[in-house]
Each structure stands twice: as C-alpha cells, then as structure tokens.
Design a protein around this motif. Structure first.
Motif, PDB file in Angstrom:
ATOM      1  N   ALA A 160      40.071  47.947  39.481  1.00 25.15           N
ATOM      2  CA  ALA A 160      39.801  46.578  40.424  1.00 25.15           C
ATOM      3  C   ALA A 160      40.886  46.377  41.412  1.00 25.15           C
ATOM      4  CB  ALA A 160      39.554  45.510  39.536  1.00 25.15           C
ATOM      5  N   SER A 161      42.292  46.592  40.804  1.00 20.18           N
ATOM      6  CA  SER A 161      43.068  46.152  41.631  1.00 20.18           C
ATOM      7  C   SER A 161      43.448  47.256  42.877  1.00 20.18           C
ATOM      8  CB  SER A 161      44.516  46.143  40.907  1.00 20.18           C
ATOM      9  OG  SER A 161      45.658  46.022  41.692  1.00 20.18           O
ATOM     10  N   LEU A 162      43.125  48.475  42.499  1.00 25.77           N
ATOM     11  CA  LEU A 162      43.087  49.734  43.422  1.00 25.77           C
ATOM     12  C   LEU A 162      41.922  49.337  44.455  1.00 25.77           C
ATOM     13  CD1 LEU A 162      43.532  52.821  41.545  1.00 25.77           C
ATOM     14  CD2 LEU A 162      45.024  51.936  43.205  1.00 25.77           C
ATOM     15  N   MET A 163      40.807  48.990  44.095  1.00 28.27           N
ATOM     16  CA  MET A 163      39.916  48.675  45.239  1.00 28.27           C
ATOM     17  C   MET A 163      40.115  47.577  46.067  1.00 28.27           C
ATOM     18  SD  MET A 163      36.342  49.507  42.943  1.00 28.27           S
ATOM     19  CE  MET A 163      35.202  49.818  44.609  1.00 28.27           C
ATOM     20  N   ARG A 164      40.968  46.586  45.595  1.00 27.50           N
ATOM     21  CA  ARG A 164      41.179  45.501  46.458  1.00 27.50           C
ATOM     22  C   ARG A 164      41.994  45.930  47.486  1.00 27.50           C
ATOM     23  NH1 ARG A 164      40.708  42.339  41.478  1.00 27.50           N
ATOM     24  NH2 ARG A 164      42.809  42.829  40.895  1.00 27.50           N
ATOM     25  N   GLU A 165      43.167  46.972  47.152  1.00 26.93           N
ATOM     26  CA  GLU A 165      44.451  47.270  48.004  1.00 26.93           C
ATOM     27  C   GLU A 165      43.720  48.519  48.950  1.00 26.93           C
ATOM     28  OE1 GLU A 165      47.234  48.927  45.268  1.00 26.93           O
ATOM     29  OE2 GLU A 165      47.695  46.951  44.494  1.00 26.93           O
ATOM     30  N   ARG A 166      43.014  49.303  48.414  1.00 27.89           N
ATOM     31  CA  ARG A 166      42.539  50.329  49.304  1.00 27.89           C
ATOM     32  C   ARG A 166      41.286  50.126  50.205  1.00 27.89           C
ATOM     33  NH1 ARG A 166      45.989  54.568  47.217  1.00 27.89           N
ATOM     34  NH2 ARG A 166      45.126  56.176  48.775  1.00 27.89           N
ATOM     35  N   VAL A 167      40.271  49.514  49.733  1.00 26.16           N
ATOM     36  CA  VAL A 167      39.239  49.265  50.286  1.00 26.16           C
ATOM     37  C   VAL A 167      38.917  47.953  50.823  1.00 26.16           C
ATOM     38  CG1 VAL A 167      38.058  51.526  49.586  1.00 26.16           C
ATOM     39  CG2 VAL A 167      37.599  49.103  48.475  1.00 26.16           C
ATOM     40  N   GLY A 168      39.617  47.032  50.217  1.00 27.59           N
ATOM     41  CA  GLY A 168      39.326  45.507  50.600  1.00 27.59           C
ATOM     42  C   GLY A 168      38.357  44.905  49.956  1.00 27.59           C
ATOM     43  N   ILE A 169      37.892  45.399  48.813  1.00 26.62           N
ATOM     44  CA  ILE A 169      36.741  44.794  48.067  1.00 26.62           C
ATOM     45  C   ILE A 169      37.279  44.310  46.597  1.00 26.62           C
ATOM     46  CG2 ILE A 169      34.756  45.475  46.914  1.00 26.62           C
ATOM     47  CD1 ILE A 169      34.250  45.252  49.784  1.00 26.62           C
ATOM     48  N   SER A 170      36.971  43.297  46.184  1.00 27.29           N
ATOM     49  CA  SER A 170      37.362  42.640  44.912  1.00 27.29           C
ATOM     50  C   SER A 170      35.917  42.900  43.968  1.00 27.29           C
ATOM     51  CB  SER A 170      37.599  41.319  44.886  1.00 27.29           C
ATOM     52  OG  SER A 170      38.736  40.885  45.658  1.00 27.29           O
ATOM     53  N   PRO A 171      35.991  43.757  43.406  1.00 24.19           N
ATOM     54  CA  PRO A 171      34.760  44.123  42.452  1.00 24.19           C
ATOM     55  C   PRO A 171      34.721  43.076  41.044  1.00 24.19           C
ATOM     56  CG  PRO A 171      36.564  45.982  41.915  1.00 24.19           C
ATOM     57  CD  PRO A 171      37.002  44.888  43.123  1.00 24.19           C
ATOM     58  N   VAL A 172      33.332  43.064  40.902  1.00 19.23           N
ATOM     59  CA  VAL A 172      33.092  42.531  39.588  1.00 19.23           C
ATOM     60  C   VAL A 172      33.674  43.235  38.366  1.00 19.23           C
ATOM     61  CG1 VAL A 172      31.341  41.618  37.928  1.00 19.23           C
ATOM     62  CG2 VAL A 172      31.235  41.177  40.419  1.00 19.23           C
ATOM     63  N   VAL A 173      34.466  42.547  37.413  1.00 13.21           N
ATOM     64  CA  VAL A 173      34.964  43.388  36.335  1.00 13.21           C
ATOM     65  C   VAL A 173      34.235  42.954  35.014  1.00 13.21           C
ATOM     66  CG1 VAL A 173      36.868  43.928  34.811  1.00 13.21           C
ATOM     67  CG2 VAL A 173      37.133  43.930  37.462  1.00 13.21           C
ATOM     68  N   ALA A 174      33.605  43.923  34.384  1.00 11.02           N
ATOM     69  CA  ALA A 174      32.877  43.163  33.204  1.00 11.02           C
ATOM     70  C   ALA A 174      33.276  44.260  31.793  1.00 11.02           C
ATOM     71  CB  ALA A 174      31.382  43.752  33.246  1.00 11.02           C
ATOM     72  N   VAL A 175      34.121  43.669  30.939  1.00  9.35           N
ATOM     73  CA  VAL A 175      34.782  44.033  29.828  1.00  9.35           C
ATOM     74  C   VAL A 175      34.344  43.495  28.527  1.00  9.35           C
ATOM     75  CG1 VAL A 175      36.590  45.460  31.123  1.00  9.35           C
ATOM     76  CG2 VAL A 175      36.817  43.136  30.498  1.00  9.35           C
ATOM     77  N   SER A 176      34.258  43.916  27.585  1.00  6.82           N
ATOM     78  CA  SER A 176      33.728  43.415  26.271  1.00  6.82           C
ATOM     79  C   SER A 176      34.723  42.197  25.891  1.00  6.82           C
ATOM     80  CB  SER A 176      33.617  44.396  25.122  1.00  6.82           C
ATOM     81  OG  SER A 176      34.872  44.860  24.811  1.00  6.82           O
ATOM     82  N   GLU A 177      36.110  42.149  26.302  1.00  2.47           N
ATOM     83  CA  GLU A 177      36.785  41.097  25.509  1.00  2.47           C
ATOM     84  C   GLU A 177      36.631  39.978  26.350  1.00  2.47           C
ATOM     85  OE1 GLU A 177      40.879  41.628  27.779  1.00  2.47           O
ATOM     86  OE2 GLU A 177      40.817  42.398  25.925  1.00  2.47           O
ATOM     87  N   ASP A 178      36.041  39.740  27.671  1.00  4.68           N
ATOM     88  CA  ASP A 178      35.599  38.742  28.244  1.00  4.68           C
ATOM     89  C   ASP A 178      34.351  38.098  27.906  1.00  4.68           C
ATOM     90  OD1 ASP A 178      34.951  36.899  30.226  1.00  4.68           O
ATOM     91  OD2 ASP A 178      35.032  38.072  31.740  1.00  4.68           O
ATOM     92  N   PRO A 179      34.370  36.815  27.337  1.00  5.43           N
ATOM     93  CA  PRO A 179      33.178  36.247  26.771  1.00  5.43           C
ATOM     94  C   PRO A 179      32.023  36.091  28.002  1.00  5.43           C
ATOM     95  CG  PRO A 179      34.909  34.509  26.530  1.00  5.43           C
ATOM     96  CD  PRO A 179      35.581  35.839  27.182  1.00  5.43           C
ATOM     97  N   ASP A 180      32.467  36.054  28.963  1.00  3.65           N
ATOM     98  CA  ASP A 180      31.414  35.584  30.258  1.00  3.65           C
ATOM     99  C   ASP A 180      31.017  37.056  30.765  1.00  3.65           C
ATOM    100  OD1 ASP A 180      30.340  33.681  31.670  1.00  3.65           O
ATOM    101  OD2 ASP A 180      31.632  34.318  33.478  1.00  3.65           O
ATOM    102  N   ALA A 181      31.241  38.274  29.987  1.00  2.00           N
ATOM    103  CA  ALA A 181      31.109  39.326  30.885  1.00  2.00           C
ATOM    104  C   ALA A 181      29.396  39.607  31.008  1.00  2.00           C
ATOM    105  CB  ALA A 181      31.649  40.610  29.969  1.00  2.00           C
ATOM    106  N   GLY A 182      28.524  39.075  29.854  1.00  2.00           N
ATOM    107  CA  GLY A 182      27.389  39.175  29.859  1.00  2.00           C
ATOM    108  C   GLY A 182      26.795  38.454  31.303  1.00  2.00           C
ATOM    109  N   ARG A 183      27.351  37.333  31.503  1.00  2.00           N
ATOM    110  CA  ARG A 183      26.907  36.637  32.539  1.00  2.00           C
ATOM    111  C   ARG A 183      27.277  37.098  33.960  1.00  2.00           C
ATOM    112  NH1 ARG A 183      27.691  32.394  28.991  1.00  2.00           N
ATOM    113  NH2 ARG A 183      29.741  32.117  29.178  1.00  2.00           N
ATOM    114  N   ARG A 184      28.497  37.618  33.887  1.00  5.31           N
ATOM    115  CA  ARG A 184      28.995  38.506  35.115  1.00  5.31           C
ATOM    116  C   ARG A 184      28.111  39.556  35.543  1.00  5.31           C
ATOM    117  NH1 ARG A 184      34.327  37.727  36.679  1.00  5.31           N
ATOM    118  NH2 ARG A 184      35.409  36.321  35.111  1.00  5.31           N
ATOM    119  N   ILE A 185      27.662  40.350  34.614  1.00  2.00           N
ATOM    120  CA  ILE A 185      26.608  41.499  34.708  1.00  2.00           C
ATOM    121  C   ILE A 185      25.281  40.893  35.346  1.00  2.00           C
ATOM    122  CG2 ILE A 185      25.363  43.304  33.708  1.00  2.00           C
ATOM    123  CD1 ILE A 185      27.680  43.582  31.853  1.00  2.00           C
TER     124      ILE A 185
END
Length: 671
Positions: free
Chosen positions: A385-410
């Motif tokens: 996600a950090s690379l994409m912000r630096e190289r293409v100027g996009i802040s992607p959505v990050v969905a990982v299992s330790e994030d309790p809000d991941a399901g809603r993000r998806i």
C-alpha cells in the motif's frame, strides 16, 4: 353514488352498474396494470415489489385482481379473496420467489435432487455461481419441492435447519446476505455461547475454525440439518478440523459440499467425500472451459508474466543471483520468489506500475473496474500500500484479518469505484467483488488450488459490462507459469477452431514440470535476506489470443463485443425455479417479526442485521433503566426478559425483541 369510486386509486366512471351477481363468464380477460379504461388502481409499492420476485405469486395475485378489476370493490380488499393472497398482502416476503438459474445450476440441481445419497460434492469453477445453486437446493429441500417428503436419511424436513460452513468470517456475512435475498434467514454471528438459535431464523453460518473450536455446540444445531460446506478442502488443512467436522455434522440430514476446483487429500481424508485413490470424486463438475463455452458465466483471463533478476543471501550464508528462467530446487525457488516480491527491491514496484497502467486502460470502457493485489502477509500488504502511494499516487484499501473492520472495508470497496484493494487471504477465496478486473499475484503461496481461487476473483461477469478479458500479473516462476498455462489451455480449447487444434503444436514454454510448493514455514527464514530484484524486459502474456501477438501491457484495451450475461437463453422458462419460503423451526411463520421493514429498515436488510439493531436498542434502554432505578444491569435485564417472555436475548425472535424494547420504554415512561 352506487357504482362510483372516488379519489386516487378508484374508478372515475359514474355510469351505474347493473344489479345482480357478477361473473367472469363471457367477459374479456385483460392483463392488469391493473387498469381497465378509466380505472387507475395501482397496487401498493410493497406488493408491486413482491410480485416482481415471483412468476407464480404474481400470476395468482393477478387472477384475484382481474376477477374484480371492473367491480366496485376497493383495491385494498382485492387480496382478501383468498387466504393465500391475504397472507401475501400482509407479508410479501413469503410470496414464492422466481429464481432464474444458469443452465449449469439447473443441471446441478437436477443431479442433486436425483441423488440418493446424503452427501453430494459439486465442483464448479470460481465465479460460476455456487452460492445461488447451493441456497436454491437448500430451500427446495427444506420445502420438500423435489418430490420427496422426507430427506434421503428418512428424517422429516419439518423444522429442519440450514447450516453453512464458510472459510472466513467475511464470507459468513456474504452467505447470510445472499440467503436473505432468497427468503432464507441465517444468523451470521451465532456462536455456541448463544445457546439455541432463535425460532424465526432458518439456520446459521459458521466457519471451519468455529466448528473445530466447539463441535458439540454445532452438532446440536446441525442435528437433522441441511449442511452446506463451502470450499470443503479447508477441512483437510488441519487434522483436528476434519475430525471436528465429521463429529458436528454426522447426524445432518443432507450435506452439500462445494469446491472451486477438484482437490486431493494427500495426508488425510476429508469427511463426507468419496475418493478415487487420493483424489476427491465429485458428483457434479463444471469447469472453467465449460463456463467459457456456455458463455456469459465467466470472462477469459490473461496472465502477463514478468521475468526478473534476483539476488539474495540464503540462510546458510551463501549468496545467489538468478532469473526466473534458471532451474532451481524447491527451497531456492522459494527464496527467489520471496526476493522478487520484496517491497525493498525494484521488481514489485515496477509490476505494480504496469498493473496500474492496465487498470487505467480497462477503466476507459468500464469506469468502476477494480484491481486486487494478493500479498504474502499483513506487513507485506501494508508495504505494498505504501509503494502504491509513492509510485502511482493511489491509496489502496487494505483488508487484513487483524483489522476488525476488514469485512466492512471489503464490502464498501465492492460497492464503490475505488481502484485498488490489497489483501492477504481475505479476498483471495470466495469473496464476491464482481468489478475486479486486474490482479497482481504477489504472494509466495504457490499451489494450484490457491492460484485458481485467486483467478476466480477476476472472472465474474456483470450484465452491463460485457466480457472484456481480465489480467492477472504473475512472477515468471515455472510453477505459476504452469498453472496459468493450464487455464489458458482450457480457454484455447473453447476458442480455437477444430482445424487449428489439429495443426497447432504444444507450447514448449510450458513443458517444464512444476516444482513442489514452497514451504512458507521454513525454520531458517529469519536468516534469509533479499538483496535486490529488478524486472527484465516487458511482461509476456502467458495466454495470448489464438493468432495474436503479445500486446504491450498498460496500453488501452480494445473492448470485445459484449456477451449476454445469461448466455443467450434469456427467455428459457425451464431455467426459472419457484422457491416457496421454508417453514421455520417451531412452526412459526417465516414472516414472524415483520416482513419488509416499514419502520425504516432498508429493503434487503437481513433479519439478523435488524435483530442486531433491536438488541442494541434493548441494551441502551437497559443501561438507562439501570441508571435511573439504581438496579444492577443483571436485575434490569432479568425483569425485561420476564416482561417480554424471553429466556435469553440471543435466543429471542424479532417480535420478542420488539416487545422487550417496548416494555423497556413503558418502564422508562413510568419513572
């Protein structure tokens, strides 16, 4: 005035009607709108919505309307002509629903209905619609709509539950939402601690991990139930999971197992599956080639392969430098792949830039097309996600299992037009995001099953976007190359003309045998160090169209002709299936607790979501009562349960929760 209707929804004609009984004999039957020359008597919106969901329900309701369309009876009394229609009038959600199946789903349903065994394994390519098939089979089985009043095991269907076992917590919500759309109400947040299921729910959705943690609690719910195992191969991941599944569902009335691809059980057998050697033997198979041939089910996929030169230090201190073309053993191949995928090198950023260019080209003809990056682990996902912000100027959505809000993000990403989402495993299997068109395979999980599941995220077809090809960028690793070649060969078998099949030879570049999967739990992984990685040349498309050359990746995509998402069988009545909502355990009407939420609930909201809102309301009022009365929360809740006739809030129906909230409100007013 006799024979006159006044006001909105009433006939404006004032001509007196002849006295005496009225019949339909000799009268021209007109299809209702429902209008008949000067009459405008529209149905209430909720009834209009309900009739659109059912051919049979709509026809029966129309007959009642036609019979009195020219009479003086008010519209509100039309449905009272029969007990059935009156029930639909009050609760449109119990009206039989028409479901249009894809041809393969209808064939699979027929095979399932005719099977004489309690266990049935259906293998269908990812994106083909296994969820709709399974839920249709469950509803028909519970309602006894395929000719047998009892289950294959002799058990009665009356009061049978539905229990779905899914791989992840996010898929639980996805299954519950899909079931609610068909009138089947499943609890997505049930656990063994909650006790018995409420009477107004048809069943529950659990994960394989939940089954392994408390098989006895699941066994009580699954006794005589209709069980659905989503991606059953997960039961073979750990020995305890398979044993727990066998114990929990041993007494289920019917067991329908689903998988996206045929699977093997090299170490231990998975319960409820027949085997031919060590390979599972499915009862129905619908492959990627079948889906492409049928048309409108899945889209074709291209695999741009990116070579590179990687340098790393192995755990033994030895320094290595190799490209993906160099033959290596299993361990060294795994180290090479991890080096390429390192966020510190130049290989991964370059691939992300090329994939983003491809997505921009795709979005020219499909404005909300999205991209997916599958990462190695959660730290790797955040680095990407950090690379994409630096190289293409996009802040992607990050969905990982330790994030309790991941399901809603998806879920939010699926409904938005955001360009990219980065995940580890939460989006790689089963998650339904139909707008995904570009992917980057940036994980070191190298198995055919996982690869095909990743491909399945990109192949879904939407009715309004045609069947433009999807693109999955992959490292030019020999194992991934072989998996891509196999999928590409299935596609070519569909697209290539017979004479081309006879003259065209095999592709030599895919003749190398795949290396064994990487052991991602290498004990000496901490001693491994990636030094550098860079790409070599332009990406090569592993599966170019027959007769076409390699197109530079990132250029705009020429949109192929759009295909019908229904495979050219839009008006095939044989593909429509009427589903009568099954009865709920305890004999309660499925409509108990209200149908369409007239008091602010959004149409399509699951019953479990509405009950959660009511539980929150009950908890808030209980806290207020405890504050004003000086009683403990336990005392307040016990009194409210007594007043509402509820044993436990987690076991309460929608009606009981509403009654409990009303009792709490009345108590507050007296203070």
């Amino acid at each position: 005035m006799p024979g006159t209707r006044e006001g909105r929804g009433r006939c404006r004609r004032s001509r007196p009607r002849p006295a005496g009984p009225r019949t339909l004999q000799g009268r021209t039957r007109r299809r209702p709108g429902i209008r008949r020359r000067g009459c405008r008597a529209p149905l209430p919106p909720r009834i209009q919505r309900a009739t659109r969901t059912s051919r049979r329900g709509g026809q029966l309701l129309e007959r009642s309307i036609i019979a009195v369309a020219s009479s003086t009876i008010p519209v509100e009394r039309l449905a009272r002509r029969s007990a059935t229609v009156a029930r639909w009038w009050q609760h449109p959600e119990v009206m039989p629903r028409s479901v249009r199946l894809r041809p393969w789903q209808k064939r699979a349903l027929t095979a399932f209905d005719q099977a004489g065994r309690a266990d049935f394994l259906a293998v269908a390519t990812p994106g083909a619609g296994k969820t709709t098939f399974a839920l249709t089979a469950a509803i028909r089985d519970l309602a006894g709509e395929h000719g047998r009043p009892d289950g294959p095991d002799g058990s009665s269907r009356s009061g049978r539950r539905v229990v779905v076992v899914a791989p992840t917590a996010h898929l639980k919500s996805q299954w519950a939402g899909a079931a609610a759309a068909l009138g089947l109400h499943l609890a997505a947040d049930w656990s063994g601690r909650d006790g018995v299921l409420p009477r107004d729910l048809h069943g529950a959705v659990v994960t394989y991990q939940q089954v392994a943690a408390d098989p006895d609690a699941v066994r009580r719910v699954a006794d005589g139930a209709f069980a659905i195992f989503d991606e059953l191969h997960h039961a073979g991941e750990e020995r305890a999971w398979g044993a727990a599944l066998a114990h929990a569902f041993e007494r289920a009335g019917r067991r329908l197992a689903l998988s996206g691809t045929p699977f093997r059980s090299d170490t231990q057998a998975i319960p409820f599956v027949r085997y031919d050697g060590d390979e599972a033997e499915p009862d129905f198979v619908y492959g990627y080639a079948d889906a492409l041939a049928e048309g409108g089910v899945v889209r074709s996929v291209r695999f741009p392969r990116v070579d590179g030169e990687m340098e790393w230090t192995a755990p033994d201190g030895e320094r290595h430098a190799h490209t993906f073309d160099d033959p290596l053993d299993r361990v060294r191949a795994g180290q090479r792949l991890r080096t390429a995928l390192s966020a510190e090198g130049e290989w991964l950023p370059a691939v992300l830039e090329r994939a983003h260019g491809q997505l921009l080209g795709t979005r020219r003809h499909e404005s909300d097309a999205g991209g997916l990056v599958i990462a190695m682990d959660q730290a790797h996902a955040r680095a990407i996600a950090s690379l994409m912000r630096e190289r293409v100027g996009i802040s992607p959505v990050v969905a990982v299992s330790e994030d309790p809000d991941a399901g809603r993000r998806i879920a939010r990403f699926a409904q938005s037009d955001e360009p990219w989402i980065v995940a580890v495993r939460m989006v790689s299997e089963g998650v339904d995001i139909p707008r995904l068109r570009v992917g980057v395979f940036a994980t070191n999980v190298v198995t055919e099953l996982f690869f095909r599941q990743a491909v399945g995220r990109l192949v879904r077809v939407r009715a309004d976007t045609g069947t433009h090809p999807a693109h999955l960028f992959i490292p030019d690793d020999v194992r991934l190359r072989a998996f891509a070649a196999q999928i590409g060969e299935e596609r070519r078998h569909v697209l290539r003309r017979r004479e081309e099949d006879e003259t065209e030879g095999d592709d030599d570049e895919f003749d190398e045998p795949p290396v064994e999967p990487v052991d991602s739990e290498d004990a000496q992984l901490s001693l491994f160090e990636a030094i550098s990685a860079r790409t070599l040349g332009d990406p090569q498309v592993a599966d170019p169209p027959v007769g076409a050359g390699t197109r530079p990746v990132g250029a705009s995509v020429e949109a192929p002709p759009a295909a019908s998402p229904l495979g050219g069988a839009d008006e095939d009545d044989e593909l429509f299936v009427e589903l009568t909502p099954p009865p709920v355990v305890g004999g309660d009407d499925v409509s108990g607790g209200g149908g369409i939420d007239e008091a602010g609930g959004a149409e399509g909201t699951t019953r479990e979501a509405r009950k959660k809102t009511l539980r929150d309301r009950n908890a808030q009022r209980a806290r207020e009562l405890a504050r004003l009365t000086g009683k403990s929360h336990k005392e307040v809740n016990a009194e409210l349960n007594r007043l509402a006739g509820v044993r436990r809030v987690t076991e309460a129906t929608l009606d009981e929760l509403e009654r409990r909230a009303d009792r709490a409100q009345q108590w507050l007013r007296r203070l």
